[in-house]
Design an enzyme around this catalytic site. Structure first.
Site, PDB file in Angstrom:
ATOM      1  N   HIS A 102       0.833  -1.200   0.000  1.00  0.00           N
ATOM      2  CA  HIS A 102       0.000   0.000   0.000  1.00  0.00           C
ATOM      3  C   HIS A 102       0.874   1.259   0.000  1.00  0.00           C
ATOM      4  CE1 HIS A 102      -2.831   3.111   1.183  1.00  0.00           C
ATOM      5  NE2 HIS A 102      -3.757   2.308   0.681  1.00  0.00           N
ATOM      6  N   GLU A 174      -4.375   1.927  -7.282  1.00  0.00           N
ATOM      7  CA  GLU A 174      -4.649   3.072  -6.415  1.00  0.00           C
ATOM      8  C   GLU A 174      -3.746   4.234  -6.810  1.00  0.00           C
ATOM      9  OE1 GLU A 174      -6.652   1.692  -2.520  1.00  0.00           O
ATOM     10  OE2 GLU A 174      -4.529   2.010  -2.178  1.00  0.00           O
TER      11      GLU A 174
HETATM   12  O1  LIG Z   1      -7.002   1.020   1.199  1.00  0.00           O
HETATM   13  C1  LIG Z   1      -7.810   1.758   0.667  1.00  0.00           C
HETATM   14  C2  LIG Z   1      -7.405   2.884  -0.129  1.00  0.00           C
HETATM   15  O2  LIG Z   1      -6.151   3.372   0.171  1.00  0.00           O
HETATM   16  C3  LIG Z   1      -8.433   3.950  -0.279  1.00  0.00           C
HETATM   17  O3  LIG Z   1      -8.630   4.672   0.900  1.00  0.00           O
HETATM   18  P1  LIG Z   1      -9.638   5.918   0.851  1.00  0.00           P
HETATM   19  O4  LIG Z   1     -10.849   5.453   0.107  1.00  0.00           O
HETATM   20  O5  LIG Z   1      -9.911   6.249   2.250  1.00  0.00           O
HETATM   21  O6  LIG Z   1      -8.946   6.996   0.058  1.00  0.00           O
END
Ligand SMILES: O=C[C@H](O)COP(=O)(O)O
Length: 258
Positions: A102, A174
């Site tokens: 991540h 992401e």
């Molecule tokens: O792990 C999930 C992602 O990093 C998205 O997080 P978020 O929707 O709070 O930006």
């Protein structure tokens, strides 16, 4: 039963206390028990809580199809790795997934491509599905994002390929600039990048499900209209009602496109 056509994953990161995590998971388990799309396996759901909550979360989801896993995993099999959690222990606890790479772990803990590739291989060796997070730092053109993701994906799957490991990988696309933002990346951008990512080659025996993460929430899955295999949710799934709405939307989308 065939694989779900749409996957919805939620990482709770470090937002909730232990008790808040259990309360949220109980609500989600109830939702999973009564939602036909989840019960029939059309929409898949997975949850990544903080490590200490995993045994209790396993009990909560025991009579549901909801999968769960760790937010990280150690690259080593076992031994002198203070603070780490092994893939074999995650598996022992009933996990079927391990999140890897991540953006927050790359930023705060300086995780690099060598560690990430080792974690992917270790997870697959222990029957865990990696939730492999990849995405560009700055907003640019979709073609640049696809090229960068292609390179990062190849690096991340390198060890697994060399070792002949097989299994599924959730490719959580992401874009880093969209994580923690008020809204996701533009729909057209996500669709263009994810469509490109779905065509990427993987080593024999490794199949990819491309899911989008970065401020994903209600309304998005229908706007992406079949160009992604699902969503990786963060803050906008904290309200179980919002998650229920997203499951409804995924279910409605499947009815439209079938
Ligand atoms: O792990 C999930 C992602 O990093 C998205 O997080 P978020 O929707 O709070 O930006």
């Amino acid at each position: 039963m065939s694989q779900p056509a749409i996957w919805l994953g939620v990482s709770l990161k470090m937002y909730f206390s232990y008790q808040q995590t259990l309360t949220w998971c109980r609500d989600v388990a109830e939702l999973a028990r009564r939602h036909p799309a989840i019960q029939q396996g059309e929409v898949g759901l997975f949850v990544l809580p903080a490590y200490p909550a995993i045994p209790a979360v396993a009990e909560i989801f025991a009579d549901t199809p909801v999968r769960f896993g760790g937010q990280d995993v150690c690259q080593a099999e076992n031994g002198a790795w203070t603070g780490e959690v092994s893939a074999s222990m995650l598996q022992e606890l009933g996990c079927s997934l391990a999140e890897i790479g991540h953006a927050e772990r790359r930023r705060h803990f300086h995780e690099d491509k060598t560690q990430i590739a080792a974690k992917v291989a270790m997870s697959l060796r222990h029957g865990l599905t990696p939730v492999l997070c990849i995405g560009e730092e700055q907003e640019g053109e979709p073609a640049q994002a696809i090229a960068l993701c292609q390179q990062q994906l190849a690096e991340a799957l390198d060890n697994a390929g060399q070792q002949g490991l097989q299994g599924s990988v959730f490719f959580a696309y992401e874009p880093q600039w969209a994580i923690g933002a008020p809204q996701p990346a533009p729909d057209s951008y996500i669709r263009a990048v994810c469509a490109g990512l779905r065509d990427l080659q993987t080593p024999d025996g490794i199949d990819l499900q491309v899911i989008y993460g970065g401020s994903a929430g209600p309304g998005l899955i229908q706007r992406l209209a079949g160009d992604v295999d699902g969503l990786f949710l963060g803050r906008f799934a904290h309200d179980p009602k919002a998650l229920a709405q997203i499951i409804d939307e995924a279910s409605a989308l499947l009815k439209e496109i079938r």
